[in-house]
Scaffold this motif. Structure first.
Motif, PDB file in Angstrom:
ATOM      1  N   SER A   2       0.832  -1.208   0.000  1.00  0.00           N
ATOM      2  CA  SER A   2       0.000   0.000   0.000  1.00  0.00           C
ATOM      3  C   SER A   2       0.860   1.249   0.000  1.00  0.00           C
ATOM      4  O   SER A   2       0.575   2.223  -0.713  1.00  0.00           O
ATOM      5  N   ALA A   3       1.947   1.213   0.762  1.00  0.00           N
ATOM      6  CA  ALA A   3       2.845   2.366   0.814  1.00  0.00           C
ATOM      7  C   ALA A   3       3.546   2.576  -0.525  1.00  0.00           C
ATOM      8  O   ALA A   3       3.729   3.714  -0.972  1.00  0.00           O
ATOM      9  N   VAL A   5       2.383   1.702  -3.519  1.00  0.00           N
ATOM     10  CA  VAL A   5       1.401   2.219  -4.469  1.00  0.00           C
ATOM     11  C   VAL A   5       1.157   3.697  -4.210  1.00  0.00           C
ATOM     12  O   VAL A   5       1.033   4.494  -5.143  1.00  0.00           O
ATOM     13  N   GLU A   6       1.106   4.061  -2.951  1.00  0.00           N
ATOM     14  CA  GLU A   6       0.903   5.467  -2.616  1.00  0.00           C
ATOM     15  C   GLU A   6       2.063   6.317  -3.120  1.00  0.00           C
ATOM     16  O   GLU A   6       1.881   7.447  -3.573  1.00  0.00           O
ATOM     17  N   GLN A   7       3.284   5.738  -3.060  1.00  0.00           N
ATOM     18  CA  GLN A   7       4.466   6.484  -3.482  1.00  0.00           C
ATOM     19  C   GLN A   7       4.618   6.528  -4.996  1.00  0.00           C
ATOM     20  O   GLN A   7       4.965   7.567  -5.571  1.00  0.00           O
ATOM     21  N   HIS A   8       4.339   5.385  -5.676  1.00  0.00           N
ATOM     22  CA  HIS A   8       4.645   5.279  -7.106  1.00  0.00           C
ATOM     23  C   HIS A   8       3.417   5.247  -7.999  1.00  0.00           C
ATOM     24  O   HIS A   8       3.548   5.362  -9.216  1.00  0.00           O
ATOM     25  N   GLY A   9       2.251   5.048  -7.445  1.00  0.00           N
ATOM     26  CA  GLY A   9       1.047   4.969  -8.256  1.00  0.00           C
ATOM     27  C   GLY A   9       0.735   3.538  -8.664  1.00  0.00           C
ATOM     28  O   GLY A   9       1.484   2.601  -8.379  1.00  0.00           O
ATOM     29  N   SER A  10      -0.406   3.374  -9.356  1.00  0.00           N
ATOM     30  CA  SER A  10      -0.849   2.060  -9.786  1.00  0.00           C
ATOM     31  C   SER A  10      -1.206   2.115 -11.272  1.00  0.00           C
ATOM     32  O   SER A  10      -1.737   3.128 -11.735  1.00  0.00           O
TER      33      SER A  10
END
Length: 208
Positions: A2-3, A5-10
């Motif tokens: 989750s961290a 994805v929050e940092q790099h996107g999805s």
């Protein structure tokens, strides 16, 4: 995750460096126990992200490329030309000139390419080492005859005769790809046996 994805996107793709290294060492070790001179080469077509390629090169893998773009990427990542295997059905003159000048191993895919490679080698006043790509019948796998010289109908032997007669390219290897997602080890055993038999024939007939 989750961290990340929050940092790099999805979407987000995460690669395990440890898994890459472990699998490479497993494969290399298994082959080297049988054949001491084995040399793995990482297929850039599989994944040419810089970080992924660097992991395998750090472990000692050469580069296997199928386009001029991939060839340039391998050189950019510090892979010596002599540690690059250049496959693929389309190699423009500019790519052949780079590869021959750098001492890369280029596998010939068809007769037109042999003619083009001879001209490039002549222009550079070089006699580069090349291989030829074979296709063959292997039990249990669909025919993969789109590329390369067919072994069974004599085309592969004709290609060798063409190289020998031309005198500009030195045959130094055989290449064969029997298909994708082939997991039956017997298919590779049959392929390897046919390659070895052909190599012995070339040694007997041409001293290669």
């Amino acid at each position: 995750l989750s961290a990340l994805v929050e940092q790099h996107g999805s979407p987000l793709f995460v690669f395990s460096e440890k898994t890459l290294v472990d699998r490479y060492r497993d494969l290399h070790g298994a082959l080297a126990r049988r054949w001491s001179r084995v040399q793995p080469a990482w297929s850039y077509k599989t994944n040419y992200l810089d970080a992924v390629c660097r992991v395998f090169h750090r472990e000692g893998a050469w580069a296997e490329v199928v386009s001029e773009m991939e060839y340039d990427k391998a050189r950019h990542l510090g892979v010596p030309g002599a540690h690059i295997i250049f496959n693929g059905p389309y190699k423009p003159e500019s790519a052949l000139a780079k590869a021959f000048g750098d001492g890369a191993r280029v596998n010939m895919d068809h007769f037109d390419e042999i003619q083009r490679a001879e001209q490039v080698a002549a222009d550079l006043d070089l006699r580069p080492k090349v291989g030829i790509r074979l296709n063959m019948a292997v039990a249990g796998t669909p025919p993969w005859s789109r590329f390369g010289f067919n072994l069974e109908n004599g085309q592969a032997l004709d290609a060798v005769k063409r190289l020998v007669a031309g005198g500009r390219l030195e045959l130094a290897g055989l290449h064969c790809h029997i298909g994708t997602f082939v997991q039956d080890v017997e298919a590779y055993r049959e392929e390897a046996g046919k390659l070895a038999t052909f190599a012995n024939e070339l040694k007997a007939r041409f001293g290669i």
